[in-house]
Design a protein around this motif. Structure first.
Motif, PDB file in Angstrom:
ATOM      1  N   TRP A 171     -36.226 -15.575  45.432  1.00 29.79           N
ATOM      2  CA  TRP A 171     -36.646 -16.914  45.848  1.00 29.79           C
ATOM      3  C   TRP A 171     -38.102 -16.807  46.269  1.00 29.79           C
ATOM      4  N   LEU A 172     -38.970 -17.540  45.573  1.00 32.31           N
ATOM      5  CA  LEU A 172     -40.406 -17.473  45.832  1.00 32.31           C
ATOM      6  C   LEU A 172     -40.851 -18.708  46.601  1.00 32.31           C
ATOM      7  N   ARG A 173     -41.353 -18.454  47.802  1.00 33.21           N
ATOM      8  CA  ARG A 173     -41.862 -19.495  48.693  1.00 33.21           C
ATOM      9  C   ARG A 173     -43.365 -19.308  48.827  1.00 33.21           C
ATOM     10  N   ALA A 174     -44.098 -20.415  48.858  1.00 28.82           N
ATOM     11  CA  ALA A 174     -45.541 -20.363  49.081  1.00 28.82           C
ATOM     12  C   ALA A 174     -45.862 -20.996  50.423  1.00 28.82           C
ATOM     13  N   ASN A 175     -46.892 -20.481  51.078  1.00 25.44           N
ATOM     14  CA  ASN A 175     -47.379 -21.063  52.322  1.00 25.44           C
ATOM     15  C   ASN A 175     -48.874 -21.285  52.183  1.00 25.44           C
ATOM     16  N   MET A 176     -49.280 -22.551  52.270  1.00 29.15           N
ATOM     17  CA  MET A 176     -50.689 -22.901  52.107  1.00 29.15           C
ATOM     18  C   MET A 176     -51.070 -23.970  53.120  1.00 29.15           C
ATOM     19  N   VAL A 177     -52.385 -24.138  53.296  1.00 32.40           N
ATOM     20  CA  VAL A 177     -52.912 -25.182  54.167  1.00 32.40           C
ATOM     21  C   VAL A 177     -53.929 -25.985  53.380  1.00 32.40           C
ATOM     22  N   THR A 178     -54.015 -27.279  53.654  1.00 30.07           N
ATOM     23  CA  THR A 178     -54.983 -28.132  52.982  1.00 30.07           C
ATOM     24  C   THR A 178     -55.585 -29.114  53.980  1.00 30.07           C
ATOM     25  N   SER A 179     -56.833 -29.481  53.751  1.00 31.19           N
ATOM     26  CA  SER A 179     -57.456 -30.550  54.528  1.00 31.19           C
ATOM     27  C   SER A 179     -56.971 -31.893  53.986  1.00 31.19           C
ATOM     28  N   LEU A 180     -57.299 -32.971  54.687  1.00 25.16           N
ATOM     29  CA  LEU A 180     -56.905 -34.296  54.212  1.00 25.16           C
ATOM     30  C   LEU A 180     -57.527 -34.629  52.868  1.00 25.16           C
ATOM     31  N   ASP A 181     -58.708 -34.068  52.589  1.00 25.89           N
ATOM     32  CA  ASP A 181     -59.362 -34.352  51.318  1.00 25.89           C
ATOM     33  C   ASP A 181     -59.086 -33.281  50.268  1.00 25.89           C
ATOM     34  N   GLY A 182     -58.058 -32.460  50.489  1.00 29.50           N
ATOM     35  CA  GLY A 182     -57.562 -31.576  49.440  1.00 29.50           C
ATOM     36  C   GLY A 182     -58.179 -30.203  49.354  1.00 29.50           C
ATOM     37  N   ALA A 183     -58.973 -29.784  50.343  1.00 32.67           N
ATOM     38  CA  ALA A 183     -59.589 -28.462  50.306  1.00 32.67           C
ATOM     39  C   ALA A 183     -58.593 -27.394  50.734  1.00 32.67           C
ATOM     40  N   ALA A 184     -58.564 -26.285  49.991  1.00 37.98           N
ATOM     41  CA  ALA A 184     -57.668 -25.177  50.317  1.00 37.98           C
ATOM     42  C   ALA A 184     -58.288 -24.237  51.348  1.00 37.98           C
ATOM     43  N   HIS A 185     -59.587 -24.338  51.546  1.00 40.07           N
ATOM     44  CA  HIS A 185     -60.257 -23.523  52.559  1.00 40.07           C
ATOM     45  C   HIS A 185     -61.600 -24.145  52.890  1.00 40.07           C
ATOM     46  N   HIS A 186     -62.242 -23.640  53.900  1.00 39.40           N
ATOM     47  CA  HIS A 186     -63.588 -24.091  54.278  1.00 39.40           C
ATOM     48  C   HIS A 186     -64.478 -22.868  54.440  1.00 39.40           C
ATOM     49  N   ASP A 187     -65.584 -22.863  53.719  1.00 37.76           N
ATOM     50  CA  ASP A 187     -66.512 -21.734  53.752  1.00 37.76           C
ATOM     51  C   ASP A 187     -65.814 -20.433  53.361  1.00 37.76           C
ATOM     52  N   GLY A 188     -64.868 -20.552  52.405  1.00 35.75           N
ATOM     53  CA  GLY A 188     -64.214 -19.374  51.858  1.00 35.75           C
ATOM     54  C   GLY A 188     -63.008 -18.877  52.619  1.00 35.75           C
ATOM     55  N   ARG A 189     -62.686 -19.488  53.751  1.00 40.01           N
ATOM     56  CA  ARG A 189     -61.563 -19.000  54.566  1.00 40.01           C
ATOM     57  C   ARG A 189     -60.663 -20.167  54.972  1.00 40.01           C
ATOM     58  N   SER A 190     -59.368 -19.856  55.147  1.00 42.85           N
ATOM     59  CA  SER A 190     -58.406 -20.885  55.527  1.00 42.85           C
ATOM     60  C   SER A 190     -58.366 -21.126  57.029  1.00 42.85           C
ATOM     61  N   GLN A 191     -58.848 -20.179  57.815  1.00 46.51           N
ATOM     62  CA  GLN A 191     -58.741 -20.275  59.279  1.00 46.51           C
ATOM     63  C   GLN A 191     -59.317 -21.567  59.855  1.00 46.51           C
ATOM     64  N   PRO A 192     -60.467 -22.067  59.365  1.00 46.81           N
ATOM     65  CA  PRO A 192     -60.988 -23.313  59.944  1.00 46.81           C
ATOM     66  C   PRO A 192     -60.065 -24.517  59.783  1.00 46.81           C
ATOM     67  N   LEU A 193     -59.082 -24.442  58.887  1.00 46.57           N
ATOM     68  CA  LEU A 193     -58.140 -25.536  58.683  1.00 46.57           C
ATOM     69  C   LEU A 193     -56.857 -25.351  59.484  1.00 46.57           C
ATOM     70  N   SER A 194     -56.727 -24.234  60.155  1.00 46.95           N
ATOM     71  CA  SER A 194     -55.469 -23.867  60.804  1.00 46.95           C
ATOM     72  C   SER A 194     -55.413 -24.358  62.250  1.00 46.95           C
ATOM     73  N   SER A 195     -54.299 -24.066  62.894  1.00 45.74           N
ATOM     74  CA  SER A 195     -54.080 -24.418  64.302  1.00 45.74           C
ATOM     75  C   SER A 195     -53.120 -23.403  64.901  1.00 45.74           C
ATOM     76  N   ASP A 196     -52.911 -23.482  66.210  1.00 47.41           N
ATOM     77  CA  ASP A 196     -51.972 -22.560  66.853  1.00 47.41           C
ATOM     78  C   ASP A 196     -50.568 -22.704  66.267  1.00 47.41           C
ATOM     79  N   ALA A 197     -50.126 -23.943  66.055  1.00 44.43           N
ATOM     80  CA  ALA A 197     -48.789 -24.159  65.493  1.00 44.43           C
ATOM     81  C   ALA A 197     -48.715 -23.639  64.064  1.00 44.43           C
ATOM     82  N   ASP A 198     -49.778 -23.847  63.298  1.00 48.27           N
ATOM     83  CA  ASP A 198     -49.817 -23.337  61.927  1.00 48.27           C
ATOM     84  C   ASP A 198     -49.691 -21.824  61.918  1.00 48.27           C
ATOM     85  N   MET A 199     -50.367 -21.163  62.852  1.00 52.98           N
ATOM     86  CA  MET A 199     -50.290 -19.707  62.911  1.00 52.98           C
ATOM     87  C   MET A 199     -48.917 -19.234  63.368  1.00 52.98           C
TER      88      MET A 199
END
Length: 261
Positions: free
Chosen positions: A44-72
């Motif tokens: 069973w293959l599950r993916a975990n990703m984060v996106t901004s409201l405007d569809g960006a998968a990362h900011h400045d090459g990293r996903s951390q700027p889009l994350s939060s404590d709950a996301d982590m």
């Protein structure tokens, strides 16, 4: 954190729960893999990703700027439930991947399922251009896996093996065949798979029809710019439908979980 839709329910809403931090056990129960994921003949293959409201998968090459404590917290839970974390080489380099660690909160669950103390990190790479002296290879609790194609660089594969990595050939060319990679991991007893991207790898899995579930965090931010979407690759001829399995919210972040219909 509020539950907007209960796990397994795609329509209708229950009364929101009071805002509070969910325990690790509550999150682990909510995100548990299906019973016996390998009984269908593959993992069973599950993916975990984060996106901004405007569809960006990362900011400045990293996903951390889009994350939060709950996301982590959810990120950690998904890793704690998985046999293997599958990730592309570029994401390993950009995000500075380290070995997964054993967490006491998941020790009993993992032992009951016959899992290793921590998930394996499986790096997908055509070039094998990796730092084999990095902690991911030099200090793993469980050996790191390298997934590559048959037309790989033999000297780099030898270096990977010398560093203790398990090199798996899962394609006839330079890159992997996504379905073959999933089968190869399942053959090693790894049936609970988690991929953390990046977008090109996730696009490959989706186009190959082997993506079973998507856990997508929607961050309440906009970034503009030229960052890719969470999936990048060839268009699927017939868009594949997924059903909403659960939806959680905290301080404007939406934690969605979709399963393939």
């Amino acid at each position: 954190m509020r539950r907007l839709f209960p796990p397994g329910t795609a329509t209708g809403a229950t009364e929101p729960l009071a805002d509070r931090e969910w325990s690790i056990d509550e999150l682990a129960d909510a995100y548990a893999y299906p019973d016996e994921p390998g009984t269908s003949g593959r993992a069973w293959l599950r993916a975990n990703m984060v996106t901004s409201l405007d569809g960006a998968a990362h900011h400045d090459g990293r996903s951390q700027p889009l994350s939060s404590d709950a996301d982590m917290r959810i990120f950690g839970v998904l890793r704690g439930l998985a046999d293997v974390v599958v990730v592309g080489a570029e994401t390993v380099r950009q995000e500075g991947y380290r070995p997964a660690r054993a967490r006491k909160a998941f020790a009993d669950r993992r032992a009951a399922l016959g899992q290793m103390p921590a998930p394996v990190i499986a790096v997908v790479t055509a070039s094998l251009d990796l730092d084999f002296a990095s902690p991911l290879f030099a200090e793993p609790l469980v050996p790191t896996v390298v997934l590559t194609g048959a037309a790989h660089h033999a000297d780099r594969a030898d270096r990977a093996r010398a560093a203790g990595a398990d090199v798996i050939v899962a394609g006839d060319g330079e890159g992997i065949d996504p379905a073959r990679a999933v089968r190869a991991l399942a053959d090693r007893g790894h049936t609970r798979l988690l991929t953390e991207g990046g977008p090109r790898l996730l696009g490959q899995f989706a186009c190959s029809g082997v993506l079973d579930e998507l856990c997508l965090t929607v961050a309440p931010v906009v970034t503009v710019g030229a960052a890719p979407r969470i999936m990048d690759g060839h268009a699927i001829a017939d868009p594949e439908r997924f059903a909403l399995a659960s939806l959680l919210e905290e301080v404007g972040f939406l934690f969605t979980r979709y399963r393939r219909i």
